[in-house]
Design a protein around this motif. Structure first.
Motif, short mmCIF file in Angstrom:
data_model
loop_
_atom_site.label_atom_id
_atom_site.label_comp_id
_atom_site.label_asym_id
_atom_site.label_seq_id
_atom_site.Cartn_x
_atom_site.Cartn_y
_atom_site.Cartn_z
N ARG A 6 2.36 -6.55 3.36
CA ARG A 6 2.09 -7.74 4.24
C ARG A 6 2.32 -9.00 3.40
O ARG A 6 2.01 -9.01 2.08
CB ARG A 6 0.67 -7.70 4.74
CG ARG A 6 0.33 -6.66 5.56
CD ARG A 6 -0.98 -6.95 6.33
NE ARG A 6 -2.04 -6.83 5.41
CZ ARG A 6 -3.29 -7.44 5.63
NH1 ARG A 6 -3.48 -8.17 6.56
NH2 ARG A 6 -4.33 -7.30 4.87
N ASN B 33 9.60 -4.63 5.71
CA ASN B 33 10.24 -3.41 5.12
C ASN B 33 11.53 -3.52 4.91
O ASN B 33 12.29 -3.20 3.87
CB ASN B 33 10.21 -2.38 6.32
CG ASN B 33 8.72 -1.80 6.51
OD1 ASN B 33 7.91 -1.78 5.41
ND2 ASN B 33 8.45 -1.08 7.54
N LYS C 190 4.71 2.30 1.68
CA LYS C 190 4.84 2.49 3.40
C LYS C 190 4.45 1.03 4.17
O LYS C 190 4.89 1.01 5.34
CB LYS C 190 3.59 3.45 3.63
CG LYS C 190 3.95 4.84 3.21
CD LYS C 190 2.83 5.98 3.56
CE LYS C 190 3.33 7.35 3.19
NZ LYS C 190 2.36 8.38 3.77
N ASN C 191 3.76 0.10 3.48
CA ASN C 191 3.22 -0.96 4.22
C ASN C 191 3.36 -2.18 3.46
O ASN C 191 3.04 -1.86 2.04
CB ASN C 191 1.59 -0.78 4.70
CG ASN C 191 1.73 0.35 5.66
OD1 ASN C 191 2.30 0.39 6.83
ND2 ASN C 191 0.93 1.59 5.36
N ASN D 251 6.32 -10.95 8.14
CA ASN D 251 5.47 -9.71 8.16
C ASN D 251 6.44 -8.86 9.26
O ASN D 251 6.19 -7.58 8.94
CB ASN D 251 4.13 -10.14 8.74
CG ASN D 251 3.40 -10.56 7.67
OD1 ASN D 251 2.85 -9.86 6.73
ND2 ASN D 251 2.95 -11.90 7.67
N SER E 213 0.76 -1.25 -0.03
CA SER E 213 0.02 -0.14 0.00
C SER E 213 1.00 1.23 -0.07
O SER E 213 1.86 1.41 0.29
CB SER E 213 -0.98 -0.02 1.32
OG SER E 213 -0.30 -0.15 2.38
#
Length: 260
Positions: A196, A222, A193-194, A218, A160
């Protein structure tokens, strides 16, 4: 045959040849007409970057559904038969092969900024994509944090707030009396930014180990993305270079980039 008649015959033949060439040239020129989804830009426009940005955003809903005449598959969903990547630096050193990929969200891009040099057919795009979800199969072999990893199975990912830069290096090619743009090189880089992940491992089938892998992915999403970004960028650039070449090779430059 008198000289006058012979001269008339030769003159008629010459004009017949010229007429045929004109018809052929006209047929080639008329074979390509500007599609309704193409917003042309003028080379002399002082705000040509804004025009190109608007053109890419305008065509978005069309390419999301796919354009058979341009031989471009739908972006929604985007189906990818195979995507391979290899990373040989840092803490993540793996070879990965992803197959039967179905991605949702790629067609929801927005071009935010454009920098171009139309004489050199150079276009730099800054894009934003709110969310991309992918599913498919995977095979991975290598080392993560010095730990040997060998795994295959099914995967699911969600990314996302994606920001991407795409640098397009084109050159003109002549075909059928028309000039088209061929993309010689494409460079892609991205941040998000995110992220999963979820995998269903077919080798390490124990539930505890499978959950441990998912938890690791998870918790370190990053860091993993940063490690794999160069390899992923190269694979994505290769994919979209083909996608854009399919489109540009079917639209003459004169239809989207006007001389005056």
């Amino acid at each position: 045959m008198s000289s006058t008649v012979a001269m008339h015959h030769r003159t008629t033949s010459i004009w017949s040849v010229i007429g045929c060439l004109a018809v052929l040239a006209g047929t080639s020129w008329a074979a390509y007409e500007r599609p309704s989804y193409v917003l042309p830009c003028r080379k002399s426009d002082p705000e040509i970057n804004k025009c190109i940005k608007n053109s890419f955003n305008y065509i978005r809903p069309y390419i999301a559904s796919g354009l058979a005449e341009l031989k471009t598959p739908p972006l929604e969903p985007l189906r990818i038969e195979q995507l391979a990547m290899e990373n040989n630096a840092g803490a993540v050193r793996i070879k990965a092969l992803f197959t039967d990929i179905v991605a949702h969200g790629a067609g929801n891009y927005t071009v935010k900024d454009v920098r171009s040099d139309v004489k050199k057919l150079r276009i730099d795009l800054s894009l934003g994509i709110p969310r991309v979800e992918t599913r498919g199969k995977y095979e991975v072999i290598g080392n993560v944090l010095l730990l040997p990893v060998r795994s295959n199975g099914e995967f699911w990912t969600e990314f996302s707030d994606i920001s991407a830069i795409a640098k397009i290096y084109g050159k003109p090619v002549e075909r059928e009396g028309e000039s088209f743009m061929m993309i010689e090189k494409m460079i892609v880089d991205f941040t998000m930014k995110n992220a999963r992940f979820k995998v269903k491992d077919n080798i390490n089938t124990q539930n505890v180990l499978g959950e441990a892998i998912n938890q690791f992915l998870n918790q370190n999403a990053n860091e993993l993305i940063q490690e794999m970004r160069p390899a992923a960028s190269q694979s994505i650039a290769k994919l979209f270079r083909k996608f854009l070449n399919d489109a540009f090779s079917n639209i003459p430059i004169r239809l989207w980039l006007l001389d005056n």
